[in-house]
Design an enzyme around this catalytic site. Structure first.
Site, PDB file in Angstrom:
ATOM      1  N   HIS A 396      15.115  -6.559 -20.591  1.00  0.00           N
ATOM      2  CA  HIS A 396      15.058  -5.817 -21.852  1.00  0.00           C
ATOM      3  C   HIS A 396      15.061  -4.302 -21.639  1.00  0.00           C
ATOM      4  O   HIS A 396      15.257  -3.530 -22.584  1.00  0.00           O
ATOM      5  CB  HIS A 396      13.818  -6.227 -22.651  1.00  0.00           C
ATOM      6  CG  HIS A 396      14.057  -6.345 -24.123  1.00  0.00           C
ATOM      7  ND1 HIS A 396      14.946  -5.552 -24.803  1.00  0.00           N
ATOM      8  CD2 HIS A 396      13.527  -7.172 -25.055  1.00  0.00           C
ATOM      9  CE1 HIS A 396      14.943  -5.870 -26.084  1.00  0.00           C
ATOM     10  NE2 HIS A 396      14.093  -6.866 -26.262  1.00  0.00           N
ATOM     11  N   ASP A 400      19.701  -5.029 -24.875  1.00  0.00           N
ATOM     12  CA  ASP A 400      19.061  -5.202 -26.180  1.00  0.00           C
ATOM     13  C   ASP A 400      19.186  -6.649 -26.634  1.00  0.00           C
ATOM     14  O   ASP A 400      20.142  -7.356 -26.288  1.00  0.00           O
ATOM     15  CB  ASP A 400      19.708  -4.287 -27.220  1.00  0.00           C
ATOM     16  CG  ASP A 400      19.465  -2.814 -26.918  1.00  0.00           C
ATOM     17  OD1 ASP A 400      18.423  -2.512 -26.307  1.00  0.00           O
ATOM     18  OD2 ASP A 400      20.318  -1.983 -27.290  1.00  0.00           O
TER      19      ASP A 400
END
Length: 424
Positions: A396, A400
């Site tokens: 992450h 995204d």
């Protein structure tokens, strides 16, 4: 008599110290030239240390799990000849054992049909008195044969040179055990209070370190999507029926590799490595797909290089070749490193959902779950379809959530409409 001292070899690549993983000999043992004395673990590989001489072991230089400097005394062997001290100049000739330089999530990818569960040995021949951690001499083929039979190799008497266990010894062990099969077994419901402590060293330590490192450094998140693979399974069956005899059988893996290649054209951020110390993301045009493969010594990840330039059968042949090389200890370091994205699968054992761990410094890993037939509603009708989940993980810090979802949805579209895999 003289003493031959073997020092920890310089294995190269700037390595200053290695971990002593396992001894194959003990003080007092007679050894012959080329007999494996010990296993040592570097950051990238497990390496066998063979003996350059014939003689008798008189001293060991360390304990399993100990980190030793290159050039330190590994073992001393008493040899015939003048009573002067001799030393092996580093590097000692070494043979790479089948260990991946990278360790991935603990899941397996098999390019062939899922193997049947290993049978437990239901019979035992005469036992050999070896230490619990002593590794008998045997070829990789013999070790796999013993594993398939469910036999602990350390219990088998070896008839080869220096006590090496041969295929014939395994057969004799099983045959002897079958003759005793009528002996009364221990009570099935007897209480047990035994305990076993297993030192975390060697390959298991590397797996633990890399898993901990990956989960501590990367910001993992997973995304699961259901895919209808009925059409692509029909295509696969058709191609195997038409071309299997001449080109080889196709599993689902080459189609998944192709889907990754096509989807990555629109999502290049998934085919990347993240250097979190330098704070640099490197996106790569070449697609080097790591295919997680289970071996006797642990999980390995051989790499299908330049998957973007391979046909289905080319990918299938390369996956099969690399998997066999990894399992047989023949894979080179180059074949076990350099992946840009990883594909991992447990085949028919894949369960409903998994949460694969990233293979740092990669930022995406695609996990494949098992195919099951389920009733689905298609155009208002309930029909039986072949369904499969993709359980994938991402970093992450780089990827995204929306992009990850769109990436997996792109793979889903390609697999559900397999003609699009080949439309340019």
């Amino acid at each position: 008599m003289g003493t031959h001292v073997i020092k920890m070899p310089d294995i190269g690549e700037g390595i200053a110290e290695v971990e002593l993983s396992q001894w194959h000999v003990k003080v007092g043992d007679l050894v012959v030239e080329d007999q494996v004395l010990a296993d040592v673990m570097t950051d990238k590989a497990m390496v066998d240390i063979p003996s350059p001489v014939n003689g008798k072991v008189i001293a060991l230089g360390g304990q399993p799990g100990e980190v030793m400097a290159v050039g330190s005394v590994l073992i001393s062997i008493e040899v015939e000849g003048a009573g002067n001290l001799k030393e092996s100049a580093a590097p000692v000739p070494v043979k790479e054992a089948p260990v991946a330089p990278k360790v991935e999530a603990a899941v397996e990818s098999k390019p062939a049909a899922t193997a049947a569960p290993r049978p437990a040995a239901v019979c035992q021949g005469p036992m050999v008195a070896r230490e619990a951690d002593e590794r008998p001499l045997a070829s990789p083929a013999v070790r796999k044969h013993a594993l398939d039979l469910g036999i602990q190799l350390r219990l088998v008497r070896g008839s080869g040179p220096a006590g090496r266990v041969l295929h014939e010894d395994l057969e004799a062990y099983v045959a002897q055990g079958q003759s005793n099969a009528s002996a009364p077994a221990a009570a099935a419901y007897a209480q047990r209070n035994d305990e076993e402590q297993i030192q975390v060293i060697g390959m298991r330590r590397k797996i633990a370190q890399r898993m901990q490192d990956a989960t501590q450094r990367a910001a993992h998140f997973s995304y699961v999507e259901e895919i209808d693979v009925t059409a692509i399974e029909e295509l696969r069956a058709h191609l195997n029926e038409k071309h299997g005899a001449s080109r080889g059988k196709l599993t689902l893996l080459p189609f998944l590799v192709r889907a990754l290649v096509v989807a990555l054209r629109d999502f290049p951020q998934m085919n990347a490595r993240y250097d979190d110390e330098a704070q640099v993301i490197t996106r790569l045009g070449a697609v080097h797909v790591g295919v997680a493969t289970q071996s006797d010594v642990g999980l390995m990840v051989p790499v299908v290089r330049h998957a973007e330039a391979r046909s289905l059968w080319d990918s299938a042949a390369e996956i099969s070749r690399l998997a066999n090389a990894a399992r047989n200890g023949k894979a080179s370091r180059d074949e076990l490193s350099g992946s840009t994205i990883t594909l991992t699968s447990l085949g028919a054992l894949g369960g409903i959902v998994s949460t694969p761990v990233l293979n740092l410094p990669e930022v995406a890993i695609v996990g494949v779950n098992k195919i099951v037939e389920r009733p689905m509603v298609v155009k208002g009708q309930v029909v039986i379809r072949k369904m499969m989940n993709l359980s994938s993980s991402f970093d992450h810090r780089v990827v995204d959530g929306m992009d990850a979802a769109l990436f997996i949805q792109a793979i889903r579209g390609l697999l559900e409409q397999p003609a699009t895999l080949f439309v340019e």
